[in-house]
Design an enzyme around this catalytic site. Structure first.
Site, PDB file in Angstrom:
ATOM      1  N   TYR A 347       0.853  -1.190   0.000  1.00  0.00           N
ATOM      2  CA  TYR A 347       0.000   0.000   0.000  1.00  0.00           C
ATOM      3  C   TYR A 347       0.889   1.239   0.000  1.00  0.00           C
ATOM      4  CZ  TYR A 347      -4.221   2.693   1.448  1.00  0.00           C
ATOM      5  OH  TYR A 347      -5.290   3.560   1.515  1.00  0.00           O
ATOM      6  N   CYS A 348       0.690   2.128  -0.979  1.00  0.00           N
ATOM      7  CA  CYS A 348       1.392   3.409  -1.070  1.00  0.00           C
ATOM      8  C   CYS A 348       2.902   3.172  -1.095  1.00  0.00           C
ATOM      9  CB  CYS A 348       0.948   4.328   0.069  1.00  0.00           C
ATOM     10  SG  CYS A 348       1.536   6.031  -0.068  1.00  0.00           S
ATOM     11  N   VAL A 349       3.666   3.801  -0.197  1.00  0.00           N
ATOM     12  CA  VAL A 349       5.124   3.620  -0.213  1.00  0.00           C
ATOM     13  C   VAL A 349       5.491   2.181   0.136  1.00  0.00           C
ATOM     14  CG1 VAL A 349       5.460   4.352   2.193  1.00  0.00           C
ATOM     15  CG2 VAL A 349       7.324   4.582   0.564  1.00  0.00           C
ATOM     16  N   GLY A 351       3.973  -0.262  -1.123  1.00  0.00           N
ATOM     17  CA  GLY A 351       3.923  -0.881  -2.445  1.00  0.00           C
ATOM     18  C   GLY A 351       5.167  -0.579  -3.260  1.00  0.00           C
ATOM     19  N   PHE A 375      -1.811  -1.256  -3.868  1.00  0.00           N
ATOM     20  CA  PHE A 375      -2.853  -0.294  -3.535  1.00  0.00           C
ATOM     21  C   PHE A 375      -2.267   1.108  -3.694  1.00  0.00           C
ATOM     22  CE2 PHE A 375      -5.090  -3.156  -0.111  1.00  0.00           C
ATOM     23  CZ  PHE A 375      -5.502  -4.016  -1.107  1.00  0.00           C
TER      24      PHE A 375
END
Length: 611
Positions: A347-349, A351, A375
């Site tokens: 998710y985000c960083v 990811g 994500f």
């Protein structure tokens, strides 16, 4: 006895005869004067809370640096308009013409010449009826919109600016116009003015008291409260999905959640959340919890809960987070379940780190991650949104110098940066509500999570800013991790790439372009709403929509035009994709299995550390 009927009738008649202007007249000057004195006393306490840590050397102001950058940026815009006298006169004439037009319309309305219905503003800041009905406040509102539009137009139409300077100028204009809205000042906001009169200034006393408390809580910096923090406690009414901490090291705890089905998918699920915020955004409460829902779909869910770092983690870089975070989690999963293959979500960083780790694993022939889901993740930072405003070599060098003192970036700095991306929603409404209306914010789990800030380890954050935002090395095959030059094209496993249409942190276009760099099959899906609500959208809520199945080789806009829109949550679509990769099931597993003894209950102790 007095005649109550007559008295009531008299009061009703008095109310009927009351002038609209009466709401703006102080009824009790003595009480108002007392409250003004009390307000000034509380304001003095706020000033003392701000000054004291600076006198002690505990806080050093860095306001001059962004202010200097803003002046430098605006000077480049001004240079274009002022270098040609004709162009400058045209810009001034355009603004004055708009003012004269507004003035003319105001005069017509006041004289009764124009009685046509006035369109209602959709801007929540101007919801009070007097913004439309009172000529003075209507004039202020219209003048504000005209001036704001004119300032934005100056930036948009400036020629010869490089893209980064234009982006910064537009961002700074938005910050200034948000701050200078007439809705943010008592004298120019009818709702605030009437409230001040009705309470004889009591709202300002409470507001200044809250301001002093918030500056003291921030140890000399304003810690803006967006939610009633007393209503939430992690592990009690937020982040309550049952599970255990089954392993930990210096930078993370590994959580395994209790199964909710008798049979589970053979492949466990590993979630790699961002460390810029805390993982429980995916477990806010049982109705919104992606983690709970995933266990109900038959997943054995493991989550990395990152440490809230201090000086001890100063040298922990991206390789450390990859090895001691993701690889450590994979080792733990194998010990707990006996399985080598996992499905992974970033998710985000988190990811971005997962993508870098996958590229590293490809070089090292590590095949434990069988599928990857991203994500709202960026791997190409060309179109990285407004956060790029804070990233150039000078600004990063300044951040690095600040981190050198403590070994980390204070969590409040990142929280402020994210709030500034949507200042009209995440800063100024709370300034008005808390400090001018004197009202406590409402309890809201999402905003409680948003305020639960985390620090950034110096080495990690410097690597991220330079390699991703500044130099875009990951997308260009230039990022070096553990001595290996990483290529996203080496990632051949199936990828589910989720973006959010209104995301201002990881724009949907950016996520789409980055997804094209992977070497295997990529399923791109775009959810409705933004960076958080687009992801945390349980099926039972029946909210938003998602787009899928657009043309494979299309540019982003063409993909959106050709994609299929489906109402509701994307979660079931993802579950179908996961089962399409491997649907084999085994009996449910208890946390830790036979080899690992649980350390403590979920959500663990690392996530409870606050800054």
């Amino acid at each position: 006895m007095p005649d109550k009927g007559k008295s009531t009738a008299g009061e009703n008649q008095s109310e009927a005869n009351a002038s609209p202007a009466d709401a703006y007249v102080v009824k009790n000057p003595e009480a108002f004067a007392r409250n003004v004195a009390r307000m000034l006393e509380e304001l003095g306490k706020a000033a003392a809370a701000w000054v004291e840590p600076r006198e002690k050397g505990e806080v050093s102001d860095t306001v001059s640096e962004p202010m200097a950058d803003m002046v430098k940026t605006f000077s480049k815009v001004g240079e274009y308009w002022l270098s040609d006298p004709k162009r400058a006169i045209e810009a001034q004439t355009s603004l004055l013409t708009s003012y004269f037009g507004m003035w003319s319309e105001s005069v017509k309305r006041m004289s009764g010449e124009d009685n046509s219905p006035k369109p209602k503003s959709r801007d929540k800041r101007f919801s009070d009826p007097d913004w439309e009905d009172n000529p003075f406040f209507e004039f202020l509102k219209n003048a504000y919109f005209i001036t704001s539009d004119w300032a934005n137009k100056l930036v948009d139409e400036s020629e010869g600016l490089d893209e980064h300077t234009r982006h910064k100028a537009a961002f700074y204009v938005r910050q200034i116009t948000s701050a200078l809205s007439p809705a943010n000042f008592i004298a120019t906001n009818p709702e605030l003015y009437k409230e001040m009169v009705a309470s004889n200034g009591e709202n300002l006393v409470k507001g200044m008291h809250m301001l002093a408390e918030d500056i003291a809580a921030g140890k000399g910096e304003l810690k803006l409260r967006q939610s009633d923090a007393s209503s939430f406690k992690v592990g009690e009414n937020i982040a309550v999905s049952p599970g255990k901490v089954i392993a930990q090291d210096d930078i993370c705890q590994i959580l395994q959640y209790q199964p909710a089905t008798e049979k589970v998918l053979k492949r466990p699920l590993l979630i790699v959340p961002p460390w810029i915020n805390k993982f429980y955004i995916l477990d806010l409460n049982p109705k919104k919890s992606f983690i709970k829902w995933a266990t109900e779909q038959g997943h054995t869910v493991f989550v990395i809960s990152w440490v809230n770092p201090d000086q001890r983690q100063a040298t922990k870089d991206w390789e450390s987070y990859s090895r001691e975070g993701i690889s450590f989690a994979l080792d733990t999963i194998e010990k707990a379940t006996g399985e080598r293959e996992v499905n992974a979500i970033g998710y985000c960083v988190g990811g971005t780190l997962l993508a870098a780790t996958l590229a590293l694993h490809a070089r090292e022939k590590d095949t434990r991650i069988a599928t990857a889901t991203f994500f709202t993740t960026q791997t190409d930072f060309t179109y990285a949104g407004d956060l790029k405003v804070f990233v150039d070599d000078a600004q990063i060098s300044s951040i690095e110098a600040a981190m050198e003192k403590n070994g980390y970036l204070d969590g409040s700095k990142m929280a402020t940066a994210f709030n500034m991306l949507r200042a009209s929603d995440l800063i100024w409404p709370y300034v008005v509500n808390n400090y001018l209306k004197g009202k406590d914010p409402m309890p809201f789990d999402l905003l409680y999570w948003n305020s639960d800030a985390t620090r950034m380890p110096a080495a990690n954050h410097s690597f991220y800013l330079r390699n991703c935002y500044l130099e875009n090395n990951l997308s260009q095959g230039k990022m070096v991790l553990a001595g290996q030059t990483l290529k996203l094209g080496d990632i051949k496993i199936p990828v589910y790439n989720l973006a959010a249409r209104e995301d201002h942190i990881a724009p949907a276009r950016s996520a789409y372009i980055g997804g094209k760099l992977f070497g295997g099959d990529v399923t791109y899906v775009m959810a409705g709403s933004g960076h958080i609500a687009g992801v945390v959208n349980p099926p039972a809520a029946g909210k938003y929509q998602f787009w899928s199945d657009g043309p494979d080789t299309a540019e982003f806009d063409d993909w959106v035009a050709g994609a299929k829109e489906t109402p509701g949550s994307w979660w079931p679509h993802w579950q179908e994709w996961i089962r399409g990769s491997s649907a084999e099931e085994v009996p449910a597993r208890k946390p830790g299995g036979k080899k690992l003894k649980p350390i403590e209950d979920a959500p663990g102790s690392y996530v409870r550390v606050r800054v």
